[in-house]
Design a protein around this motif. Structure first.
Motif, short mmCIF file in Angstrom:
data_model
loop_
_atom_site.label_atom_id
_atom_site.label_comp_id
_atom_site.label_asym_id
_atom_site.label_seq_id
_atom_site.Cartn_x
_atom_site.Cartn_y
_atom_site.Cartn_z
N SER A 104 0.84 -1.21 0.00
CA SER A 104 0.00 0.00 0.00
C SER A 104 0.86 1.25 0.00
O SER A 104 2.02 1.21 0.40
N ASN B 248 0.56 4.80 1.92
CA ASN B 248 -0.19 5.16 3.11
C ASN B 248 -0.26 6.67 3.26
O ASN B 248 0.77 7.33 3.28
N PRO B 249 -1.48 7.20 3.31
CA PRO B 249 -1.64 8.67 3.34
C PRO B 249 -1.37 9.24 4.72
O PRO B 249 -2.29 9.58 5.46
N VAL B 250 -0.10 9.35 5.08
CA VAL B 250 0.25 9.85 6.41
C VAL B 250 0.12 11.37 6.46
O VAL B 250 0.20 12.05 5.43
N SER B 251 -0.06 11.89 7.66
CA SER B 251 -0.11 13.34 7.83
C SER B 251 1.31 13.90 7.70
O SER B 251 2.25 13.28 8.17
N PHE C 65 5.29 13.47 3.71
CA PHE C 65 6.07 12.25 3.56
C PHE C 65 5.44 11.35 2.52
O PHE C 65 4.22 11.25 2.43
N ASN D 29 5.03 7.49 1.84
CA ASN D 29 5.08 6.35 2.75
C ASN D 29 4.45 5.15 2.06
O ASN D 29 3.31 5.23 1.59
N PHE D 30 5.20 4.08 1.96
CA PHE D 30 4.65 2.88 1.30
C PHE D 30 5.05 1.61 2.04
O PHE D 30 6.05 1.57 2.76
N THR D 31 4.21 0.60 1.87
CA THR D 31 4.42 -0.68 2.53
C THR D 31 4.44 -1.78 1.48
O THR D 31 3.56 -1.82 0.61
N THR E 97 7.75 -0.98 5.76
CA THR E 97 7.21 0.36 5.50
C THR E 97 8.37 1.34 5.40
O THR E 97 9.26 1.34 6.25
N VAL E 98 8.36 2.15 4.35
CA VAL E 98 9.44 3.11 4.12
C VAL E 98 8.85 4.53 4.09
O VAL E 98 7.83 4.77 3.45
N TRP E 99 9.51 5.41 4.79
CA TRP E 99 9.12 6.83 4.82
C TRP E 99 10.19 7.67 4.12
O TRP E 99 11.37 7.42 4.29
N HIS E 100 9.75 8.67 3.39
CA HIS E 100 10.70 9.68 2.91
C HIS E 100 10.02 11.04 2.84
O HIS E 100 8.86 11.12 2.42
N PRO E 101 10.73 12.09 3.24
CA PRO E 101 10.11 13.42 3.16
C PRO E 101 9.86 13.84 1.71
O PRO E 101 10.56 13.39 0.80
#
Lengths: 279, 480
Positions: free
Chosen positions: A129, A131-134, A137, A139-141, A272-276
């Protein structure tokens, strides 16, 4: 009259077909009680050898492209198709089914293999997925392979259950050590011969024959096994497996004999990976 | 340069802490049959805040019965949409009472008000809001049509993010139609007890949420109660393994969020100032009481000296002290026991030959404090490189090539989190692929969101929390 040339049913480890290092075998009778074969009775050392082979094969299979894995698994089905008669003969002998019933199971098993093969390059799309984070960022899984998975094959259907055990674990990018059902080793080893000639890299699939109950404690305590499908174990052995397997928090699961993508997902880890986002 | 600030304490007038608390069972506060109480203190000044109840096995039994009744008679009968509305209500009440929760959390836990106010409590409310919307969409959770809840869920949460961990556990459990028996940590029970009041204000049907305070014995009674259908635990890997063993012979489902030893990897082309902020946030956020903390700094050898100079300068600006002061960056260590553990681990670093550095800082006399600290000269074999410290202590390790960085990062039985700092996009994605960790922060660290699945590889746990993946752990598929 010509005398049959019989086949010796051996183990499948690291792409080779060795006998058990223990020198042991067990007498397998057919459904009518006649002698059928002396398959290898795998030992703890055979299991450990299989884990080493599997671990060495793990990175190559896990990092192969999903499309490539899918094609290789489809190739297994193609080669299975050419062995229909042999698979059917072994099902007849082991399970005591008619030829028609046996051929039907072969068809079912091949089609099931194809079904799982197709999951290789869909599983991330369906179960990953974004992911619609606040905040700003991306963000995907994504589901990723777990690693080395041991599979205790259940014993409802001699060939179909081998496919249920092995194919989904491979589709998830894992390498497999399958422990065949004690009464149905022939289907598993003949499938090993198919796998050995279908571009599946050596060590990706390893198959042991023998007694599940004897091998289960060694599977449970082996610290380089990441997951176990315990479908083929009875309740007491499954409970012991879960208890001892907790020492390295193995992912342990068992399944009904149904086709379900959860059989693939149960041996995958979600990352799950986050990037600004910014300029 | 050092800025001086006048103290800016947040008022405690907003909280009303009762001298004693009972257990929250079946919608009301009831006395324990055991009658035993224990104190919960403010770790910043060691003053007793309140006395709470040690729930006994008999109390656990009462709570499980209440949760079972609630599951059978009310909660499983409600439509998903109706369940969701209760969650929306809870989310709104948490927002309305956010400051009260933030102050109480700071007092009971020792973490800075800046964090409880800006992170813990808003995120807790967000978790309820997010999961509320799932309650009537469970057919899309990935398990096929009409997936079923487990029934009664036992939830055991840690002391590092008391209210946030409660929200992570309770919100998905309720959204999926389960009822809950929850045990907050021994040292941080107060916000969970305040949450009981929120459930009452929301008119949540009685027995849907039950809150039992107590120590590990209460936790074990929950884990071993035959009426529990699923356990969700967040805590140490050691306890997680004990729980896994004790549920092995049962039909209980189990998810575990356990320890970590996260690698924060700094490549030579990293944007250095942002990276320093990320390192600070990675290990000094919440006093380092974070399972996914970036507690191993893997820095490319050629930029080590420059990076550490900047890190030292930044660390000397960290303000350690009164958690209720709005200027405070690093609050109190949660308990005397945890402080001892951190000290013991740091001393092992000294003894094994690593070099300790902390900025000059004046720690308060009362309470439990540990200065922000890092160790250099750390080898992979040192305890401070292998074991979770769960405090503001960073172990600095160097590497020369990207593959060496990955190898060192993955050389741990844990697999919860990792950080990657580089300007090169392809290197970020390559590193993220190689790392065996459930959460990867690239050019950021310690970010959390209800929509984002969180959880570990290997011995960091089973399953995910948050997002669709976390939700699915509270539902049963028909495949096993």
């Amino acid at each position: 009259m010509r005398l049959d040339v019989r086949k010796t049913y051996k183990l499948f480890i690291g792409g080779a077909f060795p006998r058990s290092e223990s020198g042991r075998s067990y007498e397998l009778l057919d459904a009518k009680g006649n002698f059928l074969a002396n398959p290898a009775l795998a030992s703890r050392k055979d299991l450990r050898d299989a884990v080493v082979a599997a671990r060495n094969a793990s990175e190559k299979w896990a990092t192969a492209s999903a499309f490539n894995r899918s094609q290789i698994l489809y190739r297994v089905a193609e080669v299975m198709e050419g062995r229909r008669e042999q698979f059917a003969a072994e099902i007849m002998a082991q399970e005591g089914l008619t030829k028609a019933q046996s051929l039907k199971q072969v068809d079912e098993a091949i089609d099931l293999w194809v079904w799982y093969a197709g999951w290789c390059d869909k599983i991330s799309t369906i179960y990953g997925s974004t992911n619609p984070v606040s905040g700003s960022f991306y963000n995907f899984t994504t589901p990723e392979p777990l690693g080395v998975v041991a599979v205790f094959i259940s014993e409802n259907k001699s060939l179909t259950d081998v496919v249920h055990g092995i194919a989904p674990v491979l589709a998830g990018g894992n390498v497999v050590i399958a422990i065949a059902a004690e009464d149905y080793p022939l289907s598993a080893i003949t499938l090993a011969e198919v796998i050995a000639t279908s571009d599946v890299p050596a060590g990706t699939v390893n198959i042991l024959t023998g007694k599940s109950a004897e091998l289960a404690p060694w599977v449970a305590s082996h610290m380089d096994i990441d997951g176990v499908d315990g479908s083929g174990l009875d309740a007491a052995n499954y409970e012991a497996l879960k208890r001892e397997g907790a020492d390295n928090l193995k992912r342990i699961q068992r399944f009904k004999s149904v086709e379900n993508p959860q059989r693939v997902l149960s041996f995958m880890e979600h990352k799950t990976v986050w990037h600004p986002i910014g300029i | 340069m050092k800025f001086e600030y006048a103290p800016a304490p947040e008022s405690t007038a907003i909280v009303d802490i009762k001298p004693e608390y009972e257990l929250f069972i079946d919608g009301k506060f009831v006395a324990s049959k055991s009658g035993k109480k224990f104190e919960t203190i403010n770790p910043a000044n060691e003053k007793v805040l309140s006395r709470v109840t040690q729930a006994s096995a008999a109390d656990v039994d009462r709570a499980v019965k209440a949760a079972t009744e609630a599951y059978r008679k009310t909660w499983s009968k409600l439509s998903g949409a109706q369940r969701g509305k209760y969650l929306f209500r809870i989310a709104r009440i948490l927002q309305e009472r956010a400051r009260e929760f933030a102050v109480l959390e700071s007092m009971d836990n020792g973490k800075p008000i800046r964090e409880t106010r800006d992170t813990d409590i808003p995120l807790a409310a967000a978790h309820f809001f997010y999961h509320a919307g799932w309650a009537d969409k469970l057919d899309y959770a990935g398990l096929g049509d009409n997936p079923k809840p487990h029934g009664v869920v036992g939830q055991i949460i840690p002391w590092n993010f008391p209210m946030l961990m409660l929200a992570w556990k309770v919100a998905p459990a309720l959204a999926t139609g389960n009822t809950v028996v929850l045990k907050p940590a021994e040292t941080t029970p107060l916000t969970a007890l305040l949450f009981a009041e929120v459930c009452q204000q929301a008119d949540l049907p009685k027995g849907v949420v039950n809150i039992l305070t107590g120590d590990g014995l209460t936790g074990a009674a929950i884990v071993n109660h035959p009426g529990i259908n699923k356990i969700a635990f967040t805590g140490s890997t050691e306890v997680g393994k004990i729980i896994a063993k004790s549920v092995a012979g049962t039909k209980k489902a189990l998810t575990l969020e356990l320890g970590g030893k996260g690698a924060n990897i700094i490549f030579e082309d990293a944007p250095i100032d942002e990276t320093v902020e990320g390192i600070i946030n990675g290990i000094y956020f919440n006093q380092g009481h974070v399972c996914c903390a970036g507690s191993r700094l893997l820095v490319q050898e050629n930029i080590k000296d420059e990076l550490l100079e900047k890190l030292k300068r930044r660390m000397s600006l960290i303000r350690v002290g009164d958690p209720l002061d709005k200027n405070t960056d690093l609050g109190a260590i949660n308990s005397a026991a945890q402080l001892m553990k951190i000290r013991e681990m740091a001393e092992s670093g000294d003894a094994e030959g690593a070099e300790r550095w902390s900025p000059q800082c004046n720690l308060p006399e009362k309470g439990f404090w540990f200065p922000p600290t890092f160790f250099t000269g750390v080898s992979q074999a040192h305890r401070i490189a292998r074991e979770e410290i769960f405090g503001p202590v960073l172990s600095v390790i160097t590497f020369r090539t990207p593959s060496e960085a990955i190898e060192k990062a993955n050389n741990t039985p844990y697999g919860l989190s990792a950080g990657i700092w580089t300007d090169k996009g392809s290197r970020i994605l390559w590193s993220a692929q190689q790392l065996k960790a459930g959460v990867i922060w690239a050019n950021t660290f310690n970010k959390f969101d209800p929509a984002s699945p969180f959880g570990g590889y290997k011995e960091s746990g089973w399953g995910r929390e948050g997002g669709r993946h976390g939700l699915a752990a509270y539902l049963k598929g028909d495949f096993s």
